[in-house]
Design a protein around this motif. Structure first.
Motif, PDB file in Angstrom:
ATOM      1  N   ASP A   1     -31.117 -92.868  29.293  1.00 55.31           N
ATOM      2  CA  ASP A   1     -29.739 -93.054  29.764  1.00 55.31           C
ATOM      3  C   ASP A   1     -28.876 -93.858  28.792  1.00 55.31           C
ATOM      4  O   ASP A   1     -27.887 -94.467  29.210  1.00 55.31           O
ATOM      5  CB  ASP A   1     -29.706 -93.769  31.136  1.00 55.31           C
ATOM      6  CG  ASP A   1     -30.516 -93.038  32.192  1.00 55.31           C
ATOM      7  OD1 ASP A   1     -30.545 -91.793  32.159  1.00 55.31           O
ATOM      8  OD2 ASP A   1     -31.123 -93.708  33.050  1.00 55.31           O
TER       9      ASP A   1
ATOM     10  N   ASN B   1     -31.863 -88.307  29.595  1.00 52.78           N
ATOM     11  CA  ASN B   1     -31.899 -88.745  30.984  1.00 52.78           C
ATOM     12  C   ASN B   1     -33.263 -88.542  31.642  1.00 52.78           C
ATOM     13  O   ASN B   1     -33.639 -89.309  32.517  1.00 52.78           O
ATOM     14  CB  ASN B   1     -30.820 -88.026  31.792  1.00 52.78           C
ATOM     15  CG  ASN B   1     -29.451 -88.151  31.150  1.00 52.78           C
ATOM     16  OD1 ASN B   1     -28.963 -87.206  30.543  1.00 52.78           O
ATOM     17  ND2 ASN B   1     -28.859 -89.338  31.210  1.00 52.78           N
TER      18      ASN B   1
ATOM     19  N   ARG C   1     -40.062 -91.912  33.082  1.00 51.09           N
ATOM     20  CA  ARG C   1     -39.673 -92.900  34.099  1.00 51.09           C
ATOM     21  C   ARG C   1     -40.865 -93.491  34.847  1.00 51.09           C
ATOM     22  O   ARG C   1     -40.689 -94.355  35.699  1.00 51.09           O
ATOM     23  CB  ARG C   1     -38.741 -92.265  35.137  1.00 51.09           C
ATOM     24  CG  ARG C   1     -37.370 -91.995  34.586  1.00 51.09           C
ATOM     25  CD  ARG C   1     -36.339 -91.798  35.671  1.00 51.09           C
ATOM     26  NE  ARG C   1     -35.124 -91.287  35.065  1.00 51.09           N
ATOM     27  CZ  ARG C   1     -34.169 -92.063  34.558  1.00 51.09           C
ATOM     28  NH1 ARG C   1     -34.257 -93.371  34.634  1.00 51.09           N
ATOM     29  NH2 ARG C   1     -33.106 -91.527  33.989  1.00 51.09           N
TER      30      ARG C   1
ATOM     31  N   LYS D   1     -39.516 -80.861  30.812  1.00 43.26           N
ATOM     32  CA  LYS D   1     -38.088 -80.987  31.136  1.00 43.26           C
ATOM     33  C   LYS D   1     -37.575 -82.125  30.281  1.00 43.26           C
ATOM     34  O   LYS D   1     -38.039 -83.260  30.418  1.00 43.26           O
ATOM     35  CB  LYS D   1     -37.883 -81.363  32.601  1.00 43.26           C
ATOM     36  CG  LYS D   1     -38.181 -80.289  33.610  1.00 43.26           C
ATOM     37  CD  LYS D   1     -37.745 -80.786  35.004  1.00 43.26           C
ATOM     38  CE  LYS D   1     -38.358 -79.950  36.104  1.00 43.26           C
ATOM     39  NZ  LYS D   1     -38.085 -80.531  37.439  1.00 43.26           N
TER      40      LYS D   1
ATOM     41  N   ASN E   1     -34.002 -83.564  29.711  1.00 42.55           N
ATOM     42  CA  ASN E   1     -32.601 -83.451  30.130  1.00 42.55           C
ATOM     43  C   ASN E   1     -31.746 -84.424  29.330  1.00 42.55           C
ATOM     44  O   ASN E   1     -32.065 -85.615  29.265  1.00 42.55           O
ATOM     45  CB  ASN E   1     -32.446 -83.781  31.623  1.00 42.55           C
ATOM     46  CG  ASN E   1     -33.222 -82.826  32.512  1.00 42.55           C
ATOM     47  OD1 ASN E   1     -33.743 -81.819  32.051  1.00 42.55           O
ATOM     48  ND2 ASN E   1     -33.297 -83.141  33.794  1.00 42.55           N
ATOM     49  N   THR E   2     -30.688 -83.913  28.756  1.00 42.29           N
ATOM     50  CA  THR E   2     -29.843 -84.754  27.899  1.00 42.29           C
ATOM     51  C   THR E   2     -28.372 -84.502  28.202  1.00 42.29           C
ATOM     52  O   THR E   2     -28.019 -83.510  28.839  1.00 42.29           O
ATOM     53  CB  THR E   2     -30.074 -84.445  26.404  1.00 42.29           C
ATOM     54  OG1 THR E   2     -29.507 -83.158  26.115  1.00 42.29           O
ATOM     55  CG2 THR E   2     -31.549 -84.430  26.051  1.00 42.29           C
ATOM     56  N   LYS E   3     -27.541 -85.415  27.720  1.00 45.28           N
ATOM     57  CA  LYS E   3     -26.087 -85.183  27.713  1.00 45.28           C
ATOM     58  C   LYS E   3     -25.572 -85.594  26.335  1.00 45.28           C
ATOM     59  O   LYS E   3     -25.997 -86.612  25.807  1.00 45.28           O
ATOM     60  CB  LYS E   3     -25.401 -86.000  28.805  1.00 45.28           C
ATOM     61  CG  LYS E   3     -25.730 -85.484  30.204  1.00 45.28           C
ATOM     62  CD  LYS E   3     -24.799 -86.055  31.276  1.00 45.28           C
ATOM     63  CE  LYS E   3     -25.197 -87.445  31.688  1.00 45.28           C
ATOM     64  NZ  LYS E   3     -24.422 -87.927  32.856  1.00 45.28           N
TER      65      LYS E   3
ATOM     66  N   LEU F   1     -19.151 -86.198  27.965  1.00 45.97           N
ATOM     67  CA  LEU F   1     -20.582 -85.882  27.908  1.00 45.97           C
ATOM     68  C   LEU F   1     -20.863 -84.528  28.554  1.00 45.97           C
ATOM     69  O   LEU F   1     -20.383 -84.245  29.655  1.00 45.97           O
ATOM     70  CB  LEU F   1     -21.384 -86.949  28.653  1.00 45.97           C
ATOM     71  CG  LEU F   1     -21.546 -88.294  27.956  1.00 45.97           C
ATOM     72  CD1 LEU F   1     -22.064 -89.319  28.944  1.00 45.97           C
ATOM     73  CD2 LEU F   1     -22.482 -88.151  26.757  1.00 45.97           C
ATOM     74  N   ARG F   2     -21.650 -83.708  27.861  1.00 45.90           N
ATOM     75  CA  ARG F   2     -22.020 -82.404  28.423  1.00 45.90           C
ATOM     76  C   ARG F   2     -23.529 -82.265  28.495  1.00 45.90           C
ATOM     77  O   ARG F   2     -24.240 -82.738  27.613  1.00 45.90           O
ATOM     78  CB  ARG F   2     -21.480 -81.278  27.537  1.00 45.90           C
ATOM     79  CG  ARG F   2     -19.993 -81.153  27.655  1.00 45.90           C
ATOM     80  CD  ARG F   2     -19.531 -79.860  27.054  1.00 45.90           C
ATOM     81  NE  ARG F   2     -18.085 -79.789  27.197  1.00 45.90           N
ATOM     82  CZ  ARG F   2     -17.353 -78.834  26.666  1.00 45.90           C
ATOM     83  NH1 ARG F   2     -17.911 -77.887  25.936  1.00 45.90           N
ATOM     84  NH2 ARG F   2     -16.053 -78.820  26.854  1.00 45.90           N
ATOM     85  N   PRO F   3     -24.014 -81.575  29.519  1.00 42.51           N
ATOM     86  CA  PRO F   3     -25.466 -81.456  29.671  1.00 42.51           C
ATOM     87  C   PRO F   3     -26.103 -80.504  28.665  1.00 42.51           C
ATOM     88  O   PRO F   3     -25.499 -79.491  28.294  1.00 42.51           O
ATOM     89  CB  PRO F   3     -25.636 -80.878  31.084  1.00 42.51           C
ATOM     90  CG  PRO F   3     -24.278 -80.708  31.656  1.00 42.51           C
ATOM     91  CD  PRO F   3     -23.271 -80.920  30.604  1.00 42.51           C
TER      92      PRO F   3
ATOM     93  N   MET G   1     -30.149 -79.055  28.537  1.00 42.41           N
ATOM     94  CA  MET G   1     -31.490 -79.189  29.096  1.00 42.41           C
ATOM     95  C   MET G   1     -32.486 -78.362  28.331  1.00 42.41           C
ATOM     96  O   MET G   1     -32.380 -77.148  28.253  1.00 42.41           O
ATOM     97  CB  MET G   1     -31.471 -78.781  30.560  1.00 42.41           C
ATOM     98  CG  MET G   1     -30.733 -79.816  31.394  1.00 42.41           C
ATOM     99  SD  MET G   1     -30.653 -79.292  33.058  1.00 42.41           S
ATOM    100  CE  MET G   1     -29.836 -77.756  32.834  1.00 42.41           C
TER     101      MET G   1
ATOM    102  N   HIS H   1     -35.663 -77.126  28.696  1.00 50.60           N
ATOM    103  CA  HIS H   1     -36.743 -76.863  29.647  1.00 50.60           C
ATOM    104  C   HIS H   1     -37.631 -75.767  29.072  1.00 50.60           C
ATOM    105  O   HIS H   1     -37.140 -74.689  28.751  1.00 50.60           O
ATOM    106  CB  HIS H   1     -36.194 -76.399  31.003  1.00 50.60           C
ATOM    107  CG  HIS H   1     -35.548 -77.501  31.785  1.00 50.60           C
ATOM    108  ND1 HIS H   1     -35.270 -77.394  33.123  1.00 50.60           N
ATOM    109  CD2 HIS H   1     -35.124 -78.733  31.418  1.00 50.60           C
ATOM    110  CE1 HIS H   1     -34.700 -78.521  33.558  1.00 50.60           C
ATOM    111  NE2 HIS H   1     -34.596 -79.338  32.529  1.00 50.60           N
TER     112      HIS H   1
ATOM    113  N   GLN I   1     -26.020 -74.524  27.483  1.00 45.28           N
ATOM    114  CA  GLN I   1     -26.358 -75.781  28.184  1.00 45.28           C
ATOM    115  C   GLN I   1     -27.843 -75.914  28.462  1.00 45.28           C
ATOM    116  O   GLN I   1     -28.315 -76.974  28.845  1.00 45.28           O
ATOM    117  CB  GLN I   1     -25.615 -75.862  29.528  1.00 45.28           C
ATOM    118  CG  GLN I   1     -24.123 -75.865  29.410  1.00 45.28           C
ATOM    119  CD  GLN I   1     -23.515 -74.713  30.184  1.00 45.28           C
ATOM    120  OE1 GLN I   1     -24.165 -73.702  30.463  1.00 45.28           O
ATOM    121  NE2 GLN I   1     -22.246 -74.857  30.522  1.00 45.28           N
TER     122      GLN I   1
END
Lengths: 375, 278
Positions: B58, B73, B106, B165, B167-169, B178-180, B182, B184, B250
């Protein structure tokens, strides 16, 4: 006693490795086993100090429906869980609630609840914390805000709910003939405590399992979905429809929620002091709430923590073209820069048809969850 | 004492002895069988770095080769079929937890894996594993519980689980919001038309990673610690492919050509170290 018997006793006593049995008492509750529905998770959230028992669940069901747990026997100030959590609305209050206009509940003194209702089904599989922001979780440093059990004292004292006090509640329940006996059977003591009230109600709430929708039958291979429902399911699971499954589950997660917290792009300004950020302290959780299960949506309008959407169509329109950018939007909302997944009217109808396959009518009619005869 | 009584005594003591023998069987104190002298154990630690700096989630702290800044993220992935290759040929394959390990940035506990395997003590000269889950292991519904469950990959897109997975922005000077993006990875699809209902075939994208490491020895009765590091920058910058987040879609799910290119980078994303204390 002759010598031989004595020897035998001494001998057995010396070699026996069994812990001596506890003294027999009249407290022998019947264990209750949760049956895990097809493909549901196997790990249950049942605290060690509150095993499920038939007697506990029965008592919990009484208390859940008994307005006197608010400590008042006066019809105007009686309130109970079922005042807001209605079985016919899948245990939310419903947009057509006779008293709570538009589905926004308020407490006995008229103070509105800070948020609208949220799903209260399949909670025995919630490990991430209860409430929209997950504030009630096992490792909470604050004692008494850790388990489903704790919601009971919280509901009794909350100004926006029963606005009462726990002493009044337990004294009143203690005085109602029938209850002390039930507490004895469930917990081995006829003295009513708020702790045991919480345990009993939590046991009942853990039995509120909804897993009998058309989609469940489809997963088991018992029925086929209609073409429009299947199209909707494809949208739900793919890029074209917005990858709803990443947050709301699907065939690999039939709870239809991950029970995790996301900002799903509804706003650009965040002022709610009860979002996920208030619990986690992580700025990326600003404006985030728990993704609710999508089961039984037909019964549970209005939608979102603030009830902003009155119909499923409004929710679908939102995901289609109403997304609002902020730095906190979860990246899984990957259509954010184009405002949504831009569904055509036909696709919106398909998506809705699929969502309605998650309706479990047998759950809202199950007599085991309904109003019992109160003592 | 007369004869009949004596024989009763003998019988009683016989029974008592047997009873004692049986009852004793429920004692818990049996010590675990000692580790055979010619086996040792292993622990694997998973580290995540970006250009050599430990990953912070983050935080808008990273950039690709094209100057797009981004934050990470989520980072969640499976590795499986870890093999320890013997000096001179042959390999030992870790079998605990079906040989599958899930790592979630996490969940700190997932950064350490202690397989209970009894590993023949020997000198091994490298480690290899499958990134994601091989076709044999990538079975739908094998994980009913979170967090692994939440990696499930839609049945109609091939089923099983996401291998990863990420996941970023991102943002840059001309895209300040900020744009996503991913990343995956999982089973890929071959589309006839660009529609989910026109899938004509699936592609297994899991890949094999072999890490050169200085030779290490599993010593009898001892635990060897390995560290596997994921260099996240290499997912984006390669080699071989340097991606410009500003021109990528994206996400890469349902985009087999792009998943393939990302997997090529993935082969070089990991390194293995032996902590010096070993």
């Amino acid at each position: 006693m002759n010598r031989i018997t004595l020897y035998i006793i001494i001998f057995l006593a010396l070699f026996s490795c069994k812990k001596s049995d506890p003294p027999v008492s009249s407290y022998q509750p019947t264990p209750y086993q949760i049956v895990i529905p097809f493909r549901f998770p196997t790990q249950l959230n049942i605290p060690d100090d509150n095993p499920m028992t038939v007697e506990g669940i029965e008592l919990g069901r009484m208390l859940f429906y008994d307005g006197r747990i608010s400590g008042s026997a006066h019809p105007d100030s009686m309130m109970t869980c079922a005042t807001c959590h209605l079985q016919s609305r899948s245990f939310e209050c419903g947009i057509d609630h006779p008293k709570y206009t538009g589905g926004h509940p308020f407490g006995v003194t008229g103070i509105p609840t800070p948020h609208y209702m949220m799903p209260m089904i399949n909670l025995v599989w919630t490990h991430t914390g209860y409430l929209w922001n997950g504030k009630i979780y096992p490792d909470n440093p604050a004692p008494g805000i850790r388990h489903l059990e704790d919601l009971v004292w919280m509901a009794i004292i909350a100004p926006h709910e029963m606005n009462s006090d726990t002493n009044k509640a337990k004294i009143l329940i203690q005085s109602i003939s029938g209850y002390p006996e039930m507490f004895q059977k469930a917990f081995g003591s006829s003295t009513v405590t708020v702790r045991n009230m919480g345990k009993a109600i939590a046991q009942f709430v853990r039995t509120l399992i909804s897993a009998d929708s058309k989609f469940d039958s489809y997963l088991k291979g018992e029925v086929q979905l209609m073409p429009n429902e299947l199209n909707g399911y494809v949208l739900f699971m793919t890029e074209q429809g917005g990858d709803c499954f990443h947050c709301h589950g699907g065939e690999g997660n039939p709870l239809f929620t991950t029970n995790l917290f996301y900002n799903n792009g509804k706003d650009s300004v965040f002022t709610d002091p009860r979002d996920r950020y208030q619990v986690s302290g992580d700025p990326s959780d600003i404006g985030a709430y728990k993704a609710p299960t999508l089961r039984n949506l037909i019964f549970t309008a209005p939608y979102m923590h603030d009830g902003r959407f009155k119909t499923i169509d409004e929710v679908i329109d939102f995901y289609s073209s109403g997304l609002v950018w902020s730095p906190y939007v979860n990246p899984l909302m990957h259509h954010i820069s184009s405002g949504g997944n831009q569904l055509t009217p036909a696709k919106k109808a398909d998506l809705k048809a699929f969502l309605l396959t998650l309706t479990d009518s047998s759950f809202v009619n199950n007599p085991a969850f309904g109003m019992p005869d109160l003592p | 004492m007369n004869a009949p009584i004596r024989s009763t005594w003998i019988a009683i003591f016989g029974i008592l002895f047997l009873t004692a023998f049986i009852l004793n069987g429920c004692k818990k104190e049996d010590p675990a069988p000692p580790t055979p002298p010619d086996f040792g154990g292993i622990s694997i630690q998973f580290n995540h770095v970006f250009n050599g700096i430990p990953l912070v989630l983050d935080s808008l702290a990273w950039s690709d080769d094209f100057g797009n800044e981004f934050e990470v993220n989520e980072l969640q992935y499976f590795i499986s079929d870890v093999r320890l290759h013997l000096h001179g040929g042959g390999a030992y394959q870790i079998g605990s937890s079906d040989g599958i390990h899930y790592v979630d940035a996490r969940i700190p506990a997932s950064h350490q894996w202690y397989p209970g395997d009894q590993i023949p003590s020997a000198t091994y000269d490298s480690v290899s594993f499958t990134f994601g889950l091989s076709a044999v292991k990538n079975l739908s519904n094998r994980f009913p519980d979170p967090p692994e469950r939440d990696m499930f990959w839609p049945e109609l897109l091939g089923g099983g689980y996401h291998y990863m997975k990420l996941n970023t922005k991102w943002k840059n000077d001309s895209v300040p919001e900020l744009r996503p993006f991913m990343m995956h990875l999982g089973i890929g699809q071959i589309y006839d038309l660009n529609k989910p209902d026109s899938i004509i075939g699936f592609v297994q994208n899991f890949f094999f990673v072999k890490l050169d490491s200085s030779a290490f020895t599993i010593e009898a009765g001892k635990q060897k610690a390995l560290v596997i590091t994921m260099h996240l920058d290499r997912w984006f910058d390669g080699p071989p492919n340097a991606f410009n987040l500003a021109i990528l879609p994206q996400g890469i799910m349902q985009n087999q050509p792009l998943m393939h290119e990302v997997c090529l980078n993935g082969r070089g994303v990991f390194t293995c170290q032996l902590p010096t204390a070993n």
